[in-house]
Design a protein around this motif. Structure first.
Motif, PDB file in Angstrom:
ATOM      1  N   SER A  67     -45.235  -4.523 -15.002  1.00  0.00           N
ATOM      2  CA  SER A  67     -45.121  -4.735 -13.551  1.00  0.00           C
ATOM      3  C   SER A  67     -46.223  -4.018 -12.775  1.00  0.00           C
ATOM      4  O   SER A  67     -46.392  -4.229 -11.585  1.00  0.00           O
ATOM      5  CB  SER A  67     -43.743  -4.283 -13.046  1.00  0.00           C
ATOM      6  OG  SER A  67     -43.690  -2.865 -12.977  1.00  0.00           O
ATOM      7  N   VAL A 112     -40.857 -10.270 -14.653  1.00  0.00           N
ATOM      8  CA  VAL A 112     -42.196 -10.058 -14.075  1.00  0.00           C
ATOM      9  C   VAL A 112     -43.014 -11.347 -14.187  1.00  0.00           C
ATOM     10  O   VAL A 112     -43.667 -11.782 -13.232  1.00  0.00           O
ATOM     11  CB  VAL A 112     -42.916  -8.886 -14.802  1.00  0.00           C
ATOM     12  CG1 VAL A 112     -44.395  -8.858 -14.452  1.00  0.00           C
ATOM     13  CG2 VAL A 112     -42.251  -7.562 -14.439  1.00  0.00           C
ATOM     14  N   GLU A 113     -42.941 -11.972 -15.356  1.00  0.00           N
ATOM     15  CA  GLU A 113     -43.696 -13.211 -15.589  1.00  0.00           C
ATOM     16  C   GLU A 113     -43.251 -14.323 -14.641  1.00  0.00           C
ATOM     17  O   GLU A 113     -44.074 -15.040 -14.066  1.00  0.00           O
ATOM     18  CB  GLU A 113     -43.498 -13.637 -17.053  1.00  0.00           C
ATOM     19  CG  GLU A 113     -44.504 -14.670 -17.511  1.00  0.00           C
ATOM     20  CD  GLU A 113     -44.299 -15.053 -18.975  1.00  0.00           C
ATOM     21  OE1 GLU A 113     -44.540 -16.221 -19.311  1.00  0.00           O
ATOM     22  OE2 GLU A 113     -43.880 -14.182 -19.769  1.00  0.00           O
ATOM     23  N   ARG A 143     -44.140 -17.880  -8.353  1.00  0.00           N
ATOM     24  CA  ARG A 143     -44.306 -17.444  -6.955  1.00  0.00           C
ATOM     25  C   ARG A 143     -42.940 -17.275  -6.275  1.00  0.00           C
ATOM     26  O   ARG A 143     -42.650 -17.863  -5.226  1.00  0.00           O
ATOM     27  CB  ARG A 143     -45.180 -18.434  -6.150  1.00  0.00           C
ATOM     28  CG  ARG A 143     -46.501 -18.794  -6.794  1.00  0.00           C
ATOM     29  CD  ARG A 143     -47.483 -17.643  -6.855  1.00  0.00           C
ATOM     30  NE  ARG A 143     -47.886 -17.157  -5.546  1.00  0.00           N
ATOM     31  CZ  ARG A 143     -48.190 -15.879  -5.267  1.00  0.00           C
ATOM     32  NH1 ARG A 143     -48.104 -14.965  -6.218  1.00  0.00           N
ATOM     33  NH2 ARG A 143     -48.539 -15.503  -4.061  1.00  0.00           N
ATOM     34  N   MET A 180     -48.531  -6.522 -11.446  1.00  0.00           N
ATOM     35  CA  MET A 180     -47.851  -7.754 -11.029  1.00  0.00           C
ATOM     36  C   MET A 180     -48.258  -8.191  -9.630  1.00  0.00           C
ATOM     37  O   MET A 180     -48.301  -7.389  -8.710  1.00  0.00           O
ATOM     38  CB  MET A 180     -46.323  -7.550 -11.081  1.00  0.00           C
ATOM     39  CG  MET A 180     -45.534  -8.742 -10.565  1.00  0.00           C
ATOM     40  SD  MET A 180     -43.751  -8.626 -10.931  1.00  0.00           S
ATOM     41  CE  MET A 180     -43.127  -7.644  -9.576  1.00  0.00           C
ATOM     42  N   ASP A 181     -48.542  -9.497  -9.501  1.00  0.00           N
ATOM     43  CA  ASP A 181     -48.803 -10.059  -8.175  1.00  0.00           C
ATOM     44  C   ASP A 181     -47.459 -10.467  -7.574  1.00  0.00           C
ATOM     45  O   ASP A 181     -46.893 -11.499  -7.921  1.00  0.00           O
ATOM     46  CB  ASP A 181     -49.720 -11.275  -8.299  1.00  0.00           C
ATOM     47  CG  ASP A 181     -49.898 -11.981  -6.966  1.00  0.00           C
ATOM     48  OD1 ASP A 181     -49.465 -11.428  -5.917  1.00  0.00           O
ATOM     49  OD2 ASP A 181     -50.458 -13.094  -6.952  1.00  0.00           O
ATOM     50  N   ALA A 182     -46.943  -9.624  -6.690  1.00  0.00           N
ATOM     51  CA  ALA A 182     -45.635  -9.891  -6.092  1.00  0.00           C
ATOM     52  C   ALA A 182     -45.789 -10.304  -4.629  1.00  0.00           C
ATOM     53  O   ALA A 182     -44.860 -10.196  -3.839  1.00  0.00           O
ATOM     54  CB  ALA A 182     -44.756  -8.652  -6.190  1.00  0.00           C
ATOM     55  N   SER A 183     -46.987 -10.813  -4.293  1.00  0.00           N
ATOM     56  CA  SER A 183     -47.267 -11.114  -2.881  1.00  0.00           C
ATOM     57  C   SER A 183     -46.362 -12.216  -2.317  1.00  0.00           C
ATOM     58  O   SER A 183     -46.172 -12.315  -1.105  1.00  0.00           O
ATOM     59  CB  SER A 183     -48.732 -11.513  -2.710  1.00  0.00           C
ATOM     60  OG  SER A 183     -49.035 -12.613  -3.565  1.00  0.00           O
ATOM     61  N   SER A 184     -45.796 -13.044  -3.210  1.00  0.00           N
ATOM     62  CA  SER A 184     -44.914 -14.122  -2.731  1.00  0.00           C
ATOM     63  C   SER A 184     -43.535 -13.602  -2.338  1.00  0.00           C
ATOM     64  O   SER A 184     -42.810 -14.220  -1.561  1.00  0.00           O
ATOM     65  CB  SER A 184     -44.754 -15.179  -3.827  1.00  0.00           C
ATOM     66  OG  SER A 184     -44.213 -14.581  -5.000  1.00  0.00           O
ATOM     67  N   GLU A 233     -44.374 -13.824 -10.975  1.00  0.00           N
ATOM     68  CA  GLU A 233     -45.795 -14.166 -10.805  1.00  0.00           C
ATOM     69  C   GLU A 233     -46.039 -15.668 -10.915  1.00  0.00           C
ATOM     70  O   GLU A 233     -46.626 -16.279 -10.032  1.00  0.00           O
ATOM     71  CB  GLU A 233     -46.626 -13.465 -11.893  1.00  0.00           C
ATOM     72  CG  GLU A 233     -46.854 -12.004 -11.604  1.00  0.00           C
ATOM     73  CD  GLU A 233     -48.065 -11.459 -12.371  1.00  0.00           C
ATOM     74  OE1 GLU A 233     -48.859 -10.751 -11.753  1.00  0.00           O
ATOM     75  OE2 GLU A 233     -48.203 -11.741 -13.586  1.00  0.00           O
ATOM     76  N   LYS A 234     -45.588 -16.267 -12.021  1.00  0.00           N
ATOM     77  CA  LYS A 234     -45.925 -17.660 -12.312  1.00  0.00           C
ATOM     78  C   LYS A 234     -45.268 -18.641 -11.348  1.00  0.00           C
ATOM     79  O   LYS A 234     -45.867 -19.636 -10.963  1.00  0.00           O
ATOM     80  CB  LYS A 234     -45.520 -18.014 -13.748  1.00  0.00           C
ATOM     81  CG  LYS A 234     -46.505 -17.498 -14.784  1.00  0.00           C
ATOM     82  CD  LYS A 234     -46.249 -18.157 -16.129  1.00  0.00           C
ATOM     83  CE  LYS A 234     -47.339 -17.730 -17.120  1.00  0.00           C
ATOM     84  NZ  LYS A 234     -46.883 -17.900 -18.509  1.00  0.00           N
TER      85      LYS A 234
END
Length: 496
Positions: A260, A233-234, A240, A263-267, A237-238
């Motif tokens: 999660s 997860v890290e 991308r 979690m920013d999973a936009s990438s 995010e980190k």
């Protein structure tokens, strides 16, 4: 295209300052990776490694793995990737059978590897996170040693359902073409992509579809030394991450991990899944939660690995393993090798430029696996009228635990070493997290005092951690056929 390492030298020239690897927020550029690999290649040559010689790699997912992998190939050697969890007896077989001259080994595993190297004379080289320690000498080899397309690049050992593991010989051409198609056709990978490297690099999926495909594309591989959902997860995010590759248990672990939720999973753009069937609930929930698409495929060590996939430019059929990739033909056949009608169950047979050269020094096994130019997979499936395949069952009794193959016979051989064990049958048991878990039914000798816990502990000491039975139960006798052969298919774990 000759030596597979040409992919590294080309990308290092075109994308010198691009990060080839990302780990813990630090980058290793393609220029640096190439320079380190060239040094390893020069030292190997200085120490007597000639083109075609085998060199083993026993490392987790750290930058040193790609460094020594490309170094061995630059020198014209053959890479023998091995699971770091193997014990000395298993290592002894791999070293002796492959004739490995050197082995690059993570410090934690040096003791076990050194014990395992006593018969083969394989030289164990302790290897830290960035590369081998105290391994210097020779002129760096920065241009790939010439090899032919059909020369062996990698020997991948697949555990045998009967007896000893067999080494699938994958050629420079096998790997190059499969990595190219994995990059271009399935994942549409470019030099802008950040690829999640959570699959073990010693496994064909992580090695070809991850490392080799990323190198061809000039993409960055974000490595996780050992899969852990919180770390994954890290990294997503980190770093991308744009492309993730994993086995279904990894997707389930990330999905169900508390961290999660935010979690920013936009990438994340594309996710590739293989190794075992993806539960539809997991697929749907993961896609909904993280707004990405999971494409499911199929392959084996012997097919370099990818054979079929749900392609990005075609209709996706969840629950299927998609259609055959370019350069590969697939069909379902009966016991005589004849194609079965559409919709009927048959064994998957594969022909194409992804099929291995053969099993290392094992012509009998090669002839059995590829009797007529078509590789027999041992997997039963149906094909629909649009060419999509659906796996029905495994012809063999293999247990798939968290994407790792466990062969009952191999585990049984170890359990039989216990003095109190009369008979044993190892079977797969359903497991919510790992797909399958290893179980063993045991009949004990008269007057013996061993408990199920004793047998678990005994086996755990002698075999890789993912293989030992987590549950052992004692039975009076095991079910047998007319010839006295134990019928594994009739062995079932007790209900509790």
């Amino acid at each position: 295209m000759t030596n597979l390492a040409t992919n590294l030298t080309t990308t290092a020239a075109e994308h010198a300052d691009k990060d080839a690897l990302r780990v813990n927020g630090q980058g290793v550029t393609y220029r640096q990776l190439h320079a380190m690999a060239a040094k390893v290649a020069g030292t190997l040559r200085e120490r007597g490694v000639e083109p075609g010689d085998r060199v083993a790699v026993i490392l987790p997912n750290v930058p040193a793995f790609p460094v020594v992998y490309w170094g061995i190939l630059l020198a014209g050697g053959v890479v023998v990737p091995m699971n770091p969890l193997l014990k000395s007896g298993e290592i002894d077989f791999f070293f002796t059978n492959s004739g490995a001259k050197f082995a690059f080994v993570w410090p934690d595993f040096v003791g076990e590897a050194t014990k395992g190297a006593q018969n083969s004379g394989t030289v164990v080289v302790e290897t830290g996170p960035m590369g081998p320690n105290d391994f210097e000498g020779g002129e760096p080899i920065s241009e790939p040693t010439p090899r032919d397309d059909d020369d062996t690049a990698i020997i991948l050992y697949t555990s045998g359902t009967t007896g000893r593991p067999k080494g699938a010989e994958l050629t420079h051409s096998n790997i190059h073409l499969n990595a190219l198609r994995s990059a271009q056709v399935i994942q549409t990978m470019t030099s802008d992509d950040i690829v999640m490297g959570c699959l073990p690099l010693f496994h064909v999926f992580g090695l070809v579809v991850g490392l080799n495909a990323a190198t061809i594309s000039g993409a960055s591989l974000a490595l996780i030394p050992r899969f852990d959902p919180a770390a994954a997860v890290e990294v997503i995010e980190k770093e991308r991450v744009t492309i993730m590759q994993g086995v279904p248990t990894m997707y389930a672990a990330i999905l169900n991990h508390p961290s999660s939720d935010g979690m920013d999973a936009s990438s994340l753009r594309t996710c590739a899944s293989g190794g075992s069937a993806m539960p539809l609930e997991v697929m749907k929930a993961f896609e909904e939660k993280f707004g990405c698409v999971i494409l499911e495929g199929y392959g084996l060590s012997e097919t370099s690995p990818v054979a079929s996939f749900n392609m990005p430019d075609r209709e996706r059929k969840p629950g299927t393993i998609g259609v055959a990739i370019p350069g590969c033909e697939m069909r379902c056949v009966d016991l005589d090798g004849n194609e079965v009608p559409t919709g009927e169950v048959g064994e998957i047979a594969i022909r194409g430029d992804n099929v291995m050269k053969g099993y290392w020094q094992n012509p009998e096994a090669t002839a059995e696996a590829i009797p007529d130019g078509w590789f027999r997979t041992g997997d039963l499936a149906t094909m629909d009228d649009e060419g999509y395949f659906t796996i029905v069952d495994r012809k063999k009794d293999m247990i798939l635990r968290g994407g790792m193959n466990v062969y009952p016979r191999e585990v049984e051989e170890v359990v039989y070493q216990h003095p109190d064990v009369l008979e044993v049958a190892v079977v797969g048991m359903p497991d919510d997290l790992l797909g399958e878990q290893v179980g063993a039914a045991v009949a004990l000798r008269e007057g013996s005092t061993a408990t199920p816990e004793d047998i678990v502990a005994f086996t755990k000491e002698r075999i890789a951690a993912y293989k030992y039975p987590r549950k052992v139960w004692v039975v009076e006798t095991l079910p047998k056929g007319p010839t006295g052969k134990i019928l594994r298919r009739e062995v079932h774990a007790p209900a509790e």
